[in-house]
Design an enzyme around this catalytic site. Structure first.
Site, PDB file in Angstrom:
ATOM      1  CD1 TRP A 135      -2.891   1.787   0.066  1.00 29.42           C
ATOM      2  CD2 TRP A 135      -1.992   1.858   2.399  1.00 29.42           C
ATOM      3  NE1 TRP A 135      -3.100   3.084   0.764  1.00 29.42           N
ATOM      4  CE2 TRP A 135      -2.984   2.510   1.932  1.00 29.42           C
ATOM      5  CE3 TRP A 135      -1.600   1.400   4.065  1.00 29.42           C
ATOM      6  CZ2 TRP A 135      -3.829   3.719   3.491  1.00 29.42           C
ATOM      7  CZ3 TRP A 135      -2.157   2.640   4.760  1.00 29.42           C
ATOM      8  CH2 TRP A 135      -2.630   3.557   4.430  1.00 29.42           C
ATOM      9  CG  ASP A 214      -2.293  -2.523   7.176  1.00 32.81           C
ATOM     10  OD1 ASP A 214      -3.440  -2.184   7.862  1.00 32.81           O
ATOM     11  OD2 ASP A 214      -2.214  -1.899   6.050  1.00 32.81           O
ATOM     12  CE  LYS A 251      -9.948   0.933   2.223  1.00 33.37           C
ATOM     13  NZ  LYS A 251      -9.830   1.778   1.139  1.00 33.37           N
TER      14      LYS A 251
HETATM   15  C1  PLP Z   1      -3.364  -2.303   2.912  1.00 40.23           C
HETATM   16  C2  PLP Z   1      -4.040  -1.417   4.093  1.00 40.23           C
HETATM   17  N1  PLP Z   1      -3.952  -0.927   5.230  1.00 40.23           N
HETATM   18  C3  PLP Z   1      -4.981   0.701   5.570  1.00 40.23           C
HETATM   19  C4  PLP Z   1      -5.556   1.008   4.812  1.00 40.23           C
HETATM   20  C5  PLP Z   1      -6.281   2.325   6.151  1.00 40.23           C
HETATM   21  O1  PLP Z   1      -7.195   2.625   5.127  1.00 40.23           O
HETATM   22  P1  PLP Z   1      -8.048   3.331   6.400  1.00 40.23           P
HETATM   23  O2  PLP Z   1      -7.352   5.100   6.715  1.00 40.23           O
HETATM   24  O3  PLP Z   1      -9.031   4.725   5.111  1.00 40.23           O
HETATM   25  O4  PLP Z   1      -8.761   2.732   7.333  1.00 40.23           O
HETATM   26  C6  PLP Z   1      -6.043   1.481   3.522  1.00 40.23           C
HETATM   27  C7  PLP Z   1      -7.039   1.949   2.557  1.00 40.23           C
HETATM   28  O5  PLP Z   1      -6.953   2.395   1.759  1.00 40.23           O
HETATM   29  C8  PLP Z   1      -4.887  -0.157   2.353  1.00 40.23           C
HETATM   30  O6  PLP Z   1      -5.184  -0.464   1.767  1.00 40.23           O
END
Ligand code: PLP
Length: 406
Positions: A135, A214, A251
């Site tokens: 990511w 994560d 999500k």
């Molecule tokens: C691998 C991964 N980690 C963490 C996140 C964190 O997203 P958010 O801060 O919107 O919860 C995302 C969002 O796209 C992600 O793809």
């Protein structure tokens, strides 16, 4: 300092985030055929954002809530219910009071608090290992808390590059931190099998490496929360490892804008966990004082109610099966067209994303000629596909692949 010079003279321009820029370009594109396969946000069968029925019902329940501050560590019932959801109520970590947690600003905020906490615990001469590719935000989150970040190759054309992953685990210094995608690896969509997780866990335990999960896609990956939480629970319960988990409800409940997440650390003893939690409280107080309430109230209303919880589980199935259906349709369309290339990965990869394996030139052509927006790596968010655009998408990919001869 002369009166004309600026305090910020040494601050160089930093390019904007590529994915958010892509969304902006998509929004500004007037062409009716445009398709957004960039940002990882769930869309319904008509291409619209989807408010989960469970969330809709929860909002009704909390509509008369007050607007007072939450405690520094966050909504107490939210923290309790979410840790029980992730680790299981009857897990030894929960029973023995070995889980320290704080509410965080979605998954990103949870990773950031985890980074700050680990820096306190381990000092900053440790290395944070992330997958290559990963990511796009991982590197900058951990560099922002002054860790050095190293990448290890994670994926080959057809799946996980286990050899490289195991080599990285075997060569890293003890107490190095490994950021592991609990499910639905972003961007590749290749996840370790249970057997591979067991192999990874055994080496991490033996070599005293610190797993930081994560967990942004639990429940959305397979449609089954428990199945997607396999690695986390195996590491905590079977291997009895100390570890961190960063949970996002962006999500899995569609709470993208509510910034609702949790950072949890499992430690060896109850006493250590309460010391960790006291530090989490201090870190949160210094960063945001206390977290936002609305999303945490929604999650709590859902998890505290059996009826709403089962509605949510069925919402997860709705999302994950629509995504799986779109993978199959895209694959079928490309196969019917006879598009040169091996497209089996579209159905083999898991989660919201798929890396199509196109060149940057092909990605550029798709955008400029066909109004199809995707990351430069050719990662596409499958949730952006629907009955109305999947054939168009396949035809455009076909034309571009044939035209560029690959
Ligand atoms: C691998 C991964 N980690 C963490 C996140 C964190 O997203 P958010 O801060 O919107 O919860 C995302 C969002 O796209 C992600 O793809």
């Amino acid at each position: 300092m002369s009166s004309m010079s600026s305090v910020f003279a040494t601050v160089a321009y930093t390019p904007p985030d590529a994915i958010f820029e892509l969304t902006k370009a998509y929004q500004a594109d007037p062409d009716p055929r445009k398709v957004n396969l960039g940002q990882g946000t769930y869309r319904d069968g008509h291409g619209n954002p989807w408010v989960l029925p469970a969330v809709e019902a929860a909002k009704d329940i909390i509509k008369n809530c007050d607007h007072e501050y939450l405690p520094i560590l966050g909504h107490p019932q939210f923290r309790k219910l979410v840790t029980e959801l992730v680790f299981r109520k009857d897990s030894s970590a929960i029973r023995d009071g070995r889980v320290a947690s704080c509410q965080a600003l979605s998954g990103t905020g949870a990773l950031h608090v985890a980074g700050m906490m680990l820096r306190r615990a381990l000092g900053h001469d440790r290395t944070v290992y992330i997958t290559n590719p990963s990511w796009s935000n991982h590197r900058q989150v951990f560099e922002s808390v002054a860790f050095s970040v190293r990448e290890f190759d994670y994926a080959s054309r057809d799946g996980i590059d286990m050899e490289s992953l195991l080599r990285a685990l075997n060569e890293a210094d003890p107490m190095s931190i490994f950021v592991l995608h609990a499910s639905a690896h972003n961007p590749t969509g290749w996840d370790p099998s249970p057997e591979q997780w067991r192999q990874i866990g055994a080496i991490m335990k033996e070599r005293q490496l610190f797993p930081l999960f994560d967990a942004a896609y639990l429940g959305l990956t397979s449609g089954d929360y428990d199945q997607d939480a396999y690695a986390i629970r195996y590491f905590a319960e079977e291997l009895d490892l100390e570890m961190g988990v960063c949970i996002s409800f962006a999500k899995s409940m569609g709470l993208y804008g509510e910034r609702t997440g949790l950072c949890a650390f499992v430690s060896r003893h109850h006493k250590v966990a309460s010391n960790v939690e006291s530090n989490l409280a201090q870190l949160i107080r210094g960063e945001i004082s206390n977290p936002p309430a609305f999303g945490a109230r929604i999650v709590t209303a859902i998890l505290a109610d059996d009826g709403l919880s089962s509605q949510w589980r069925s919402d997860l199935t709705t999302m994950s099966s629509r995504i799986a259906g779109m993978r199959n349709q895209l694959f079928d369309e490309l196969t019917t067209l006879g598009t040169p290339g091996d497209w089996t990965r579209i159905t083999q990869q898991k989660g919201m994303f798929c890396v199509l394996g196109l060149t940057p030139e092909q990605v550029h052509l798709l955008k400029e000629t066909h109004h199809m927006y995707m990351a430069e790596s050719s990662r596409v968010s499958i949730a952006g596909l629907n009955e109305g655009n999947v054939r168009y998408v396949a035809e455009c990919i076909h034309q571009v692949v044939c035209r560029t001869g690959e």
